[in-house]
Scaffold this active site. Structure first.
Site, PDB file in Angstrom:
ATOM      1  N   GLY A 206       0.819  -1.201   0.000  1.00 46.13           N
ATOM      2  CA  GLY A 206       0.000   0.000   0.000  1.00 46.13           C
ATOM      3  C   GLY A 206       0.851   1.248   0.000  1.00 46.13           C
ATOM      4  N   GLU A 429     -12.516   5.149 -15.646  1.00 38.95           N
ATOM      5  CA  GLU A 429     -13.126   3.997 -14.969  1.00 38.95           C
ATOM      6  C   GLU A 429     -14.577   3.811 -15.413  1.00 38.95           C
ATOM      7  OE1 GLU A 429     -11.336   1.881 -13.517  1.00 38.95           O
ATOM      8  OE2 GLU A 429      -9.565   3.157 -13.479  1.00 38.95           O
TER       9      GLU A 429
HETATM   10 ZN    ZN Z   1      -7.997   1.342 -17.055  1.00 36.50          ZN
END
Ligand code: ZN
Ligand code: ADP
Length: 624
Positions: A206, A429
């Site tokens: 992370g 996205e």
């Molecule tokens: Zn992508």
């Protein structure tokens, strides 16, 4: 050599000063002088001359500054051959007188050994010693190069951490994944008797400040075991072999305290893929890494030692570290979403005084992209501001100002996306998700998120496979390519320009197309031939070569076919997305607003949009 220094350092009384040494040294010299010259009589030169003339001198040695000799003992009956010295006086007749009396005499040159010894050894050593002491006082033992071997006595363990899972908020998935480890550490016997396989190594992946260290500590705290902490960069020392020795040391200490947790922060600092250093060869880091691998392999995990590593660049790690039996389990520690941020703020707000009217939910809403550490920092900053203003508790104005301050800092460090970047990611996205909802063969969308996950991905779209797949048809593969291209093409449609963010998507899409052509025989032009050779690059004579078993011409044909598949897919995606531009825009706006859209929400949103448009419902794949 260094070992000796160490010994000196350890045995030396603490308050020993330079003066002690000098006094001791002077005393030693006086003692020596006394021992070397017993019963010496100091006489005056005139006395000496008298003795010579009386024939009382047996022999003498003449040096630059003095005359030393033996007397024929006359006055003092007991002592034979009494030794005398006298200061030399300029006396041209001396030799004549000595000859006349037939006294044995010898010139004597002063042996320089004492001077040489003193000036070339004693003084420099003393100076060195003084400097050494000075450095020690100044930087303390830890800062001195002399003590680097001393880490033998260093303790890595931290007990009584008092950190529990209650202190960790907003990363519930990671917490859940670590639950099993806690169980194991608490009652190792239970797992052992069941013969269960316990992971040796857990890799926490992370961005910085997401709470990886905190999480590891909390696991130790929950399980009530000692916590060994070391940072990867600490292992990499200037001197070859020291890092490896430290690893050995760390593991042997941990061995004695099992069950326990060893936490290695910044694992990438020492676990970088080997052979990547331009100088080649075995450097210190490599030795340390090898030692770590040896220790991990030699460890019996049933003993109850869990090794946790943290990194923000898992792709940099040496593959050997990720093999089974080493860091084979990875836990992603994401940046928190809106709810996560609120939870983290609540944890930290407990530690300072905060006014009742402060709405942590809206603070969380104002801080997209903040990691746990940034939020902890934010609360602290707000409290400091309140103190500076002589307020009893931090109020909303303090929080707002603190947000501004931290945000500018983070933007400078490139850890926050700016507004334009956020927009691009939202559309990207949404493009993936909308394609996934539109093509006939796709797994339903489970979640769209624009919270950076791991490293490299600025946002992500999760699809949930409905069943296990063993075979895929050509149409399914083409749909997969379409979904991958959806992100990039959405950017193109909306912004009329493209960003670098889609590189990974394109790579994956090309890989699928390549497999279709070369291995699955799905290309009409090339036909059902497979070129499934070992296409991994071989490292021969320092240059990359691919051992392919087909002609240049075929290679070109394959390339053309791959390109055709991608081009055709792009056209298809572009047509589809252009037709649904409004939906795309609505999705992206909603995503920017809430950062995350869950599958159910997406379904509702799409249904509403279609109703209001009065259009035929042509999204085939929105029902999970
Ligand atoms: Zn992508
Ligand atoms: P990392 O190791 O991932 O760089 P740290 O664990 O060192 O991050 O986090 C630094 C500090 O930030 C912690 O000590 C804690 O105060 C705060 N923090 C980070 N993540 C969280 C979280 N999820 N919940 C509560 N506090 C957090």
């Amino acid at each position: 050599m260094f070992k000796d220094f160490k010994k000196i350092h350890f045995k030396m009384p603490k308050n020993l000063s330079v003066w002690h040494i000098i006094i001791a040294f002077g005393f030693f010299i006086l003692l020596q002088m006394y021992l070397m010259n017993p019963g010496v009589r100091d006489i005056s030169y005139s006395e000496f001359k008298k003795f010579v003339k009386e024939g009382n001198v047996l022999e003498c040695q003449i040096t630059q500054t003095m005359i030393r000799g033996k007397l024929r003992e006359m006055e003092r009956g007991t002592q034979k051959n009494a030794v005398f010295i006298t200061a030399r006086v300029e006396d041209p007749d001396l030799v004549k007188d000595l000859e006349a009396m037939g006294i044995q005499y010898a010139g004597h040159y002063e042996s320089p050994w004492f001077k040489t010894f003193f000036f070339s050894w004693v003084i420099p050593l003393m100076i060195l010693f003084v400097i050494w002491r000075f450095i020690f006082k100044r930087y303390g033992p830890a800062g001195s190069i002399m003590t680097f071997g001393k880490n033998k006595s260093r303790l890595y363990v931290q007990e009584d951490l008092n950190v529990t899972f209650d202190d960790v908020a907003g990363i519930d998935e990671a917490k859940e994944e670590l639950q099993e480890i806690i169980e194991f550490l608490k009652i190792p016997e239970k797992f052992r008797s069941l013969g269960g396989k316990i992971p040796k190594g857990v890799l926490l992946v992370g961005s910085p400040g997401t709470g990886k260290t905190l999480l590891a500590k909390a696991v130790a705290g929950e399980a009530g075991v000692p916590f060994f902490n070391m940072s990867g960069s600490e292992f990499v020392e200037m001197f070859v072999g020291v890092g490896a020795a430290r690893v050995r040391d760390l593991f042997s200490q941990a061995d004695q305290k099992a069950p326990c947790i060893i936490f290695i922060d910044e694992l990438d600092a020492l676990g970088k893929a080997r052979g990547t250093s331009p100088m080649g060869g075995h450097d210190e880091r490599e030795q340390t890494l090898n030692q770590l691998l040896v220790e991990m392999d030699g460890f019996d995990s049933n003993k109850g030692v869990i090794i946790m590593g943290a990194t923000n660049r898992p792709e940099m790690l040496d593959p050997a570290l990720l093999r089974p039996g080493r860091f084979d389990r990875q836990v992603v520690v994401d940046r928190p979403d809106l709810h996560g941020r609120e939870a983290i703020l609540k944890v930290h707000a407990k530690e300072v005084k905060v006014e009742n009217e402060v709405n942590l939910h809206s603070v969380a809403a104002m801080t997209p992209g903040f990691a746990g550490a940034d939020l902890a920092n934010l609360v602290n900053e707000a409290a400091l501001l309140a103190a500076r203003r002589n307020k009893k508790a931090a109020g909303m104005p303090e929080f707002e100002e603190a947000i501004d301050r931290i945000m500018t800092g983070l933007e400078k460090k490139k850890r926050l996306m700016n507004k334009k970047e956020k927009e691009i990611v939202a559309y990207h996205e949404s493009g993936h998700a909308l394609m996934a909802c539109s093509v006939p063969h796709a797994d339903p969308v489970r979640k769209i998120s624009m919270i950076p996950r791991g490293i490299g991905a600025l946002g992500y779209t999760l699809q949930k496979p409905t069943e296990d797949r063993y075979l895929m048809t050509k149409a399914e593969l083409l749909d997969r390519i379409a979904i991958l291209l959806g992100g990039r093409i959405a950017e193109e449609i909306i912004f009329k320009e493209i960003s670098t963010g889609a590189q990974n998507d394109l790579k994956k899409a090309t890989e699928i197309a390549r497999l279709m052509v070369k291995e699955y025989g799905m290309s009409d032009t090339i036909g059902m031939i497979t070129f499934d050779q070992d296409s991994r690059p071989l490292f021969l004579n320092g240059s990359f070569t691919t051992n392919k078993e087909y002609s240049e011409e075929t290679a070109r044909e394959i390339d053309l076919e791959i390109k055709k598949i991608i081009d055709d897919s792009s056209r298809r995606v572009k047509a589809l997305l252009t037709g649904k531009k409004e939906i795309l825009e609505c999705m992206a706006k909603k995503l920017m607003e809430q950062e995350v859209i869950e599958g159910e929400e997406l379904k509702k949103l799409l249904e509403e949009l279609h109703k209001s448009n009065g259009k035929e419902h042509d999204l085939k794949n929105i029902y999970p």
